[in-house]
Scaffold this active site. Structure first.
Site, mmCIF file in Angstrom:
data_model
loop_
_atom_site.group_PDB
_atom_site.id
_atom_site.type_symbol
_atom_site.label_atom_id
_atom_site.label_comp_id
_atom_site.label_asym_id
_atom_site.label_seq_id
_atom_site.Cartn_x
_atom_site.Cartn_y
_atom_site.Cartn_z
ATOM 1 N N HIS A 129 0.830 -1.208 0.000
ATOM 2 C CA HIS A 129 0.000 0.000 0.000
ATOM 3 C C HIS A 129 0.862 1.254 0.000
ATOM 4 C CE1 HIS A 129 0.412 -0.452 4.485
ATOM 5 N NE2 HIS A 129 0.428 0.877 4.446
ATOM 6 N N HIS A 131 1.826 4.048 1.413
ATOM 7 C CA HIS A 131 2.248 4.904 2.518
ATOM 8 C C HIS A 131 3.765 4.888 2.612
ATOM 9 C CE1 HIS A 131 -1.860 4.682 4.806
ATOM 10 N NE2 HIS A 131 -1.856 5.588 3.843
ATOM 11 N N ASP A 133 5.934 4.493 4.855
ATOM 12 C CA ASP A 133 6.679 3.514 5.640
ATOM 13 C C ASP A 133 6.905 2.209 4.874
ATOM 14 O OD1 ASP A 133 3.874 3.477 5.929
ATOM 15 O OD2 ASP A 133 3.942 2.352 7.794
ATOM 16 N N HIS A 134 6.192 2.014 3.771
ATOM 17 C CA HIS A 134 6.357 0.790 2.979
ATOM 18 C C HIS A 134 6.898 1.046 1.581
ATOM 19 C CE1 HIS A 134 4.263 -1.231 6.197
ATOM 20 N NE2 HIS A 134 3.326 -0.301 6.124
ATOM 21 N N HIS A 207 -7.365 -0.184 4.045
ATOM 22 C CA HIS A 207 -6.340 0.579 4.751
ATOM 23 C C HIS A 207 -5.922 1.768 3.895
ATOM 24 C CE1 HIS A 207 -3.180 1.082 7.747
ATOM 25 N NE2 HIS A 207 -2.318 1.260 6.756
ATOM 26 N N HIS A 276 3.691 -4.967 8.160
ATOM 27 C CA HIS A 276 4.204 -4.834 9.521
ATOM 28 C C HIS A 276 4.267 -6.250 10.089
ATOM 29 C CE1 HIS A 276 4.041 -0.427 9.947
ATOM 30 N NE2 HIS A 276 2.939 -0.491 9.217
#
Length: 319
Positions: A129, A131, A133-134, A207, A276
């Site tokens: 996805h 965002h 952080d990924h 999400h 995560h």
């Protein structure tokens, strides 16, 4: 291509669109004569799972360096302690899923090298996805390797502009990231193919609007005991949002979210991985020797839907 794997077993089971091994694949992936076999006792990833568990904690820091480890056969975790990055290797090139943050991508590149692979042999970098952080490290990874970015259509729009849109529940929460060109857009059910490798994309919005999950066959490397498992890298299913966002104000989006739970519950899934690690209790399952669990995807979907129901109920109380 300079890797430890000049030839993988061409008889290894592959993932078709229906996630069923092809009929012409041999039941034993080690039956083909190989130019070189990997000795599991001396492979650079030997002991990697134990090292990862010793170095990392549940819900660890996003950029904390972690040792790479083999999940099964041709599938490796090369991310940080807090953020997953999954490397699937093949004789004609490799596929990486997610790059982590802009700061964490160096860990990913170093971990690929520690396993004995050349990052330049990564031909595709797939997206879960959109965002930071990924996928915040996608642009840096592309500069280092020349890999082609793969995403959903909605995810591609975010990657190209470097900022999530107003339709994302977490709009205004996530920091901007370096924009990156997207070379391949996949729809739900389409496959990403690279030689023997076939990864199927599953649209699982909720999400984020552009969320994708991925499934493939993880099979033994040459020289290892023959085994294949259906690996599912399932995107986040948590209904997290900005403070002023109400899921109940977006019934069509909630309906898509519920469809994602059903999609995940029905995935071909022997081994569950998530962006995560701790959102699917990966560390605990590794400690218990329970990473191979056909019920894990369905349980993960039920837990996500329960959180969404609780969120909707809480919003109803405040209306």
């Amino acid at each position: 291509m300079k890797t430890l794997l000049p030839a993988l077993a061409s008889a290894a089971l592959l993932l078709s669109t229906a996630c069923v091994a092809p009929q012409n694949a041999a039941a034993d992936p080690s039956t083909k004569s190989l130019s070189e076999e990997i000795d599991p006792m001396t492979a650079p990833w030997r002991g990697g799972q134990e090292a990862f568990l010793a170095a990392c904690e549940d819900w660890d820091e996003w950029d904390k360096p972690a040792p790479p480890f083999q999940i099964i056969g041709n599938t490796f975790h090369v991310g940080t302690c807090g953020i997953s990055a999954i490397l699937v290797v093949g004789p004609e090139g490799h596929i990486l899923i997610d790059s982590g943050t802009e700061g964490g991508v160096k860990v990913v590149l170093d971990n690929i090298r520690k396993l004995g692979f050349d990052p330049a042999d990564v031909k595709y970098i797939a997206t879960s996805h959109e965002h930071h952080d990924h996928v915040g490290g996608h642009a840096a990874f592309v500069r280092a390797t020349g890999a082609t970015v793969v995403s959903s259509e909605a995810g591609a729009e975010v990657l190209r502009r470097g900022q999530v849109g107003p339709d994302d529940p977490q709009s205004g929460v996530h920091e901007a990231m370096e924009p990156v060109a997207v070379g391949l857009v996949l729809q739900d059910g389409e496959t990403l193919k690279l030689g023997e490798l076939e990864l199927t994309a599953h649209a699982t919005p909720g999400h984020t609007p552009g969320a994708l999950s991925w499934t493939w066959w993880g099979c033994s490397l040459p020289g290892e005991p023959p085994v294949c498992r259906r690996v599912a890298y399932v995107d986040s299913l948590s209904p997290v949002s900005a403070d002023d966002y109400r899921f109940s104000d977006h019934p069509a989006y909630v309906a898509q979210f519920r469809q994602s739970f059903a999609e995940v519950a029905a995935l071909p899934c022997d081994i569950l991985l998530t962006p995560h690690p701790s959102s699917s209790a990966m560390l605990s399952r590794m400690r218990d020797g329970a990473l191979d669990d056909q019920a894990a995807c369905a349980a993960y979907a039920r837990a996500g839907e329960k959180r969404l129901d609780a969120r909707l109920a809480k919003e109803g109380e405040g209306s």
